[in-house]
Design a protein around this motif. Structure first.
Motif, PDB file in Angstrom:
ATOM      1  N   MET A   1     134.909  77.612 117.452  1.00 32.84           N
ATOM      2  CA  MET A   1     134.382  76.611 116.553  1.00 32.84           C
ATOM      3  C   MET A   1     134.427  75.259 117.246  1.00 32.84           C
ATOM      4  N   ALA A   2     133.517  74.402 116.849  1.00 27.58           N
ATOM      5  CA  ALA A   2     133.481  73.082 117.467  1.00 27.58           C
ATOM      6  C   ALA A   2     132.984  72.049 116.470  1.00 27.58           C
ATOM      7  N   ILE A   3     133.493  70.832 116.640  1.00 27.42           N
ATOM      8  CA  ILE A   3     133.059  69.694 115.839  1.00 27.42           C
ATOM      9  C   ILE A   3     132.703  68.575 116.804  1.00 27.42           C
ATOM     10  N   LYS A   4     131.483  68.056 116.685  1.00 30.07           N
ATOM     11  CA  LYS A   4     131.056  66.941 117.531  1.00 30.07           C
ATOM     12  C   LYS A   4     130.745  65.753 116.634  1.00 30.07           C
ATOM     13  N   LYS A   5     131.323  64.603 116.965  1.00 31.71           N
ATOM     14  CA  LYS A   5     131.121  63.390 116.175  1.00 31.71           C
ATOM     15  C   LYS A   5     130.284  62.395 116.970  1.00 31.71           C
ATOM     16  N   GLN A   6     129.240  61.867 116.318  1.00 26.10           N
ATOM     17  CA  GLN A   6     128.397  60.853 116.945  1.00 26.10           C
ATOM     18  C   GLN A   6     128.292  59.674 115.977  1.00 26.10           C
ATOM     19  N   TYR A   7     128.957  58.571 116.346  1.00 29.49           N
ATOM     20  CA  TYR A   7     128.952  57.383 115.497  1.00 29.49           C
ATOM     21  C   TYR A   7     127.677  56.593 115.744  1.00 29.49           C
ATOM     22  N   LEU A   8     127.012  56.198 114.657  1.00 29.94           N
ATOM     23  CA  LEU A   8     125.774  55.428 114.774  1.00 29.94           C
ATOM     24  C   LEU A   8     126.069  53.934 114.694  1.00 29.94           C
ATOM     25  N   LYS A   9     125.444  53.167 115.559  1.00 29.65           N
ATOM     26  CA  LYS A   9     125.616  51.717 115.525  1.00 29.65           C
ATOM     27  C   LYS A   9     124.754  51.084 114.446  1.00 29.65           C
ATOM     28  N   SER A  10     123.639  51.725 114.123  1.00 31.68           N
ATOM     29  CA  SER A  10     122.682  51.152 113.180  1.00 31.68           C
ATOM     30  C   SER A  10     123.053  51.366 111.710  1.00 31.68           C
ATOM     31  N   LYS A  11     123.903  52.373 111.429  1.00 30.11           N
ATOM     32  CA  LYS A  11     124.286  52.680 110.045  1.00 30.11           C
ATOM     33  C   LYS A  11     125.784  52.968 110.000  1.00 30.11           C
ATOM     34  N   PRO A  12     126.413  52.766 108.835  1.00 28.41           N
ATOM     35  CA  PRO A  12     127.857  53.033 108.713  1.00 28.41           C
ATOM     36  C   PRO A  12     128.146  54.518 108.483  1.00 28.41           C
ATOM     37  N   VAL A  13     127.567  55.372 109.314  1.00 33.57           N
ATOM     38  CA  VAL A  13     127.766  56.815 109.178  1.00 33.57           C
ATOM     39  C   VAL A  13     128.093  57.431 110.538  1.00 33.57           C
ATOM     40  N   CYS A  14     128.595  58.641 110.472  1.00 35.20           N
ATOM     41  CA  CYS A  14     128.865  59.434 111.661  1.00 35.20           C
ATOM     42  C   CYS A  14     128.111  60.751 111.494  1.00 35.20           C
ATOM     43  N   LYS A  15     127.341  61.127 112.507  1.00 36.01           N
ATOM     44  CA  LYS A  15     126.684  62.435 112.499  1.00 36.01           C
ATOM     45  C   LYS A  15     127.699  63.443 113.010  1.00 36.01           C
ATOM     46  N   VAL A  16     128.029  64.398 112.163  1.00 34.13           N
ATOM     47  CA  VAL A  16     129.014  65.414 112.521  1.00 34.13           C
ATOM     48  C   VAL A  16     128.287  66.746 112.656  1.00 34.13           C
ATOM     49  N   THR A  17     128.371  67.332 113.853  1.00 35.19           N
ATOM     50  CA  THR A  17     127.745  68.628 114.111  1.00 35.19           C
ATOM     51  C   THR A  17     128.818  69.702 114.112  1.00 35.19           C
ATOM     52  N   PHE A  18     128.639  70.682 113.259  1.00 38.41           N
ATOM     53  CA  PHE A  18     129.559  71.804 113.123  1.00 38.41           C
ATOM     54  C   PHE A  18     128.947  73.019 113.819  1.00 38.41           C
ATOM     55  N   THR A  19     129.717  73.677 114.672  1.00 38.75           N
ATOM     56  CA  THR A  19     129.257  74.884 115.354  1.00 38.75           C
ATOM     57  C   THR A  19     130.269  75.995 115.108  1.00 38.75           C
ATOM     58  N   VAL A  20     129.781  77.128 114.614  1.00 36.39           N
ATOM     59  CA  VAL A  20     130.652  78.260 114.275  1.00 36.39           C
ATOM     60  C   VAL A  20     130.132  79.516 114.981  1.00 36.39           C
ATOM     61  N   PRO A  21     130.933  80.089 115.895  1.00 36.85           N
ATOM     62  CA  PRO A  21     130.521  81.351 116.504  1.00 36.85           C
ATOM     63  C   PRO A  21     130.756  82.492 115.518  1.00 36.85           C
ATOM     64  N   ALA A  22     129.675  83.097 115.056  1.00 37.61           N
ATOM     65  CA  ALA A  22     129.795  84.171 114.059  1.00 37.61           C
ATOM     66  C   ALA A  22     128.587  85.093 114.179  1.00 37.61           C
ATOM     67  N   GLU A  23     128.500  85.799 115.302  1.00 39.57           N
ATOM     68  CA  GLU A  23     127.323  86.632 115.592  1.00 39.57           C
ATOM     69  C   GLU A  23     127.022  87.654 114.505  1.00 39.57           C
ATOM     70  N   GLU A  24     128.064  88.218 113.914  1.00 39.96           N
ATOM     71  CA  GLU A  24     127.875  89.280 112.917  1.00 39.96           C
ATOM     72  C   GLU A  24     127.590  88.742 111.517  1.00 39.96           C
ATOM     73  N   ALA A  25     127.787  87.449 111.307  1.00 41.30           N
ATOM     74  CA  ALA A  25     127.644  86.869 109.964  1.00 41.30           C
ATOM     75  C   ALA A  25     126.176  86.762 109.556  1.00 41.30           C
ATOM     76  N   LYS A  26     125.977  86.830 108.256  1.00 43.61           N
ATOM     77  CA  LYS A  26     124.639  86.642 107.698  1.00 43.61           C
ATOM     78  C   LYS A  26     124.439  85.201 107.225  1.00 43.61           C
ATOM     79  N   LYS A  27     125.494  84.609 106.627  1.00 46.09           N
ATOM     80  CA  LYS A  27     125.402  83.243 106.108  1.00 46.09           C
ATOM     81  C   LYS A  27     126.682  82.468 106.412  1.00 46.09           C
ATOM     82  N   VAL A  28     126.502  81.213 106.841  1.00 44.79           N
ATOM     83  CA  VAL A  28     127.630  80.318 107.074  1.00 44.79           C
ATOM     84  C   VAL A  28     127.273  78.960 106.476  1.00 44.79           C
ATOM     85  N   ALA A  29     128.215  78.367 105.762  1.00 44.54           N
ATOM     86  CA  ALA A  29     128.030  77.029 105.190  1.00 44.54           C
ATOM     87  C   ALA A  29     129.301  76.234 105.411  1.00 44.54           C
ATOM     88  N   VAL A  30     129.170  74.914 105.440  1.00 39.55           N
ATOM     89  CA  VAL A  30     130.336  74.044 105.512  1.00 39.55           C
ATOM     90  C   VAL A  30     130.435  73.326 104.167  1.00 39.55           C
TER      91      VAL A  30
END
Length: 99
Positions: A1-30
């Motif tokens: 699993m991995a979490i990548k954070k990208q802070y934006l200078k133009s807005k008070p938000v952070c883009k957070v990318t979630f990555t889950v290795p789950a080859e056998e899974a049908k559905k994954v949600a955060v």
């Protein structure tokens, strides 16, 4: 699993990318306190060709959020979380994301 954070200078938000290795899974949600723990279209991660599920959310900067993944109906913590916190309502630890 991995979490990548990208802070934006133009807005008070952070883009957070979630990555889950789950080859056998049908559905994954955060889900977490950032979306009222609701698994919906916005919280669904997309299956990639390599078998990982991936998705990006924009979350407010300087926030702390409890979250988990739902993998085919099972709640799973991210092993790359910033920390873990006990949650009496869930009766277990939740992963915590600190921005």
């Amino acid at each position: 699993m991995a979490i990548k954070k990208q802070y934006l200078k133009s807005k008070p938000v952070c883009k957070v990318t979630f990555t889950v290795p789950a080859e056998e899974a049908k559905k994954v949600a955060v889900v977490g306190d950032f979306n009222n723990w609701k698994a919906n279209k916005a919280s669904a991660l997309t299956k990639q060709k390599n078998g990982n599920f991936k998705g990006t959310l924009e979350l407010p900067k300087e926030g702390t959020f409890e979250f988990k993944y739902i993998i085919d109906g099972n709640y799973v913590n991210d092993d790359q979380a910033d920390r873990y916190q006990w949650n009496d309502f869930a009766g277990s630890e939740n992963a915590v994301l600190e921005l």
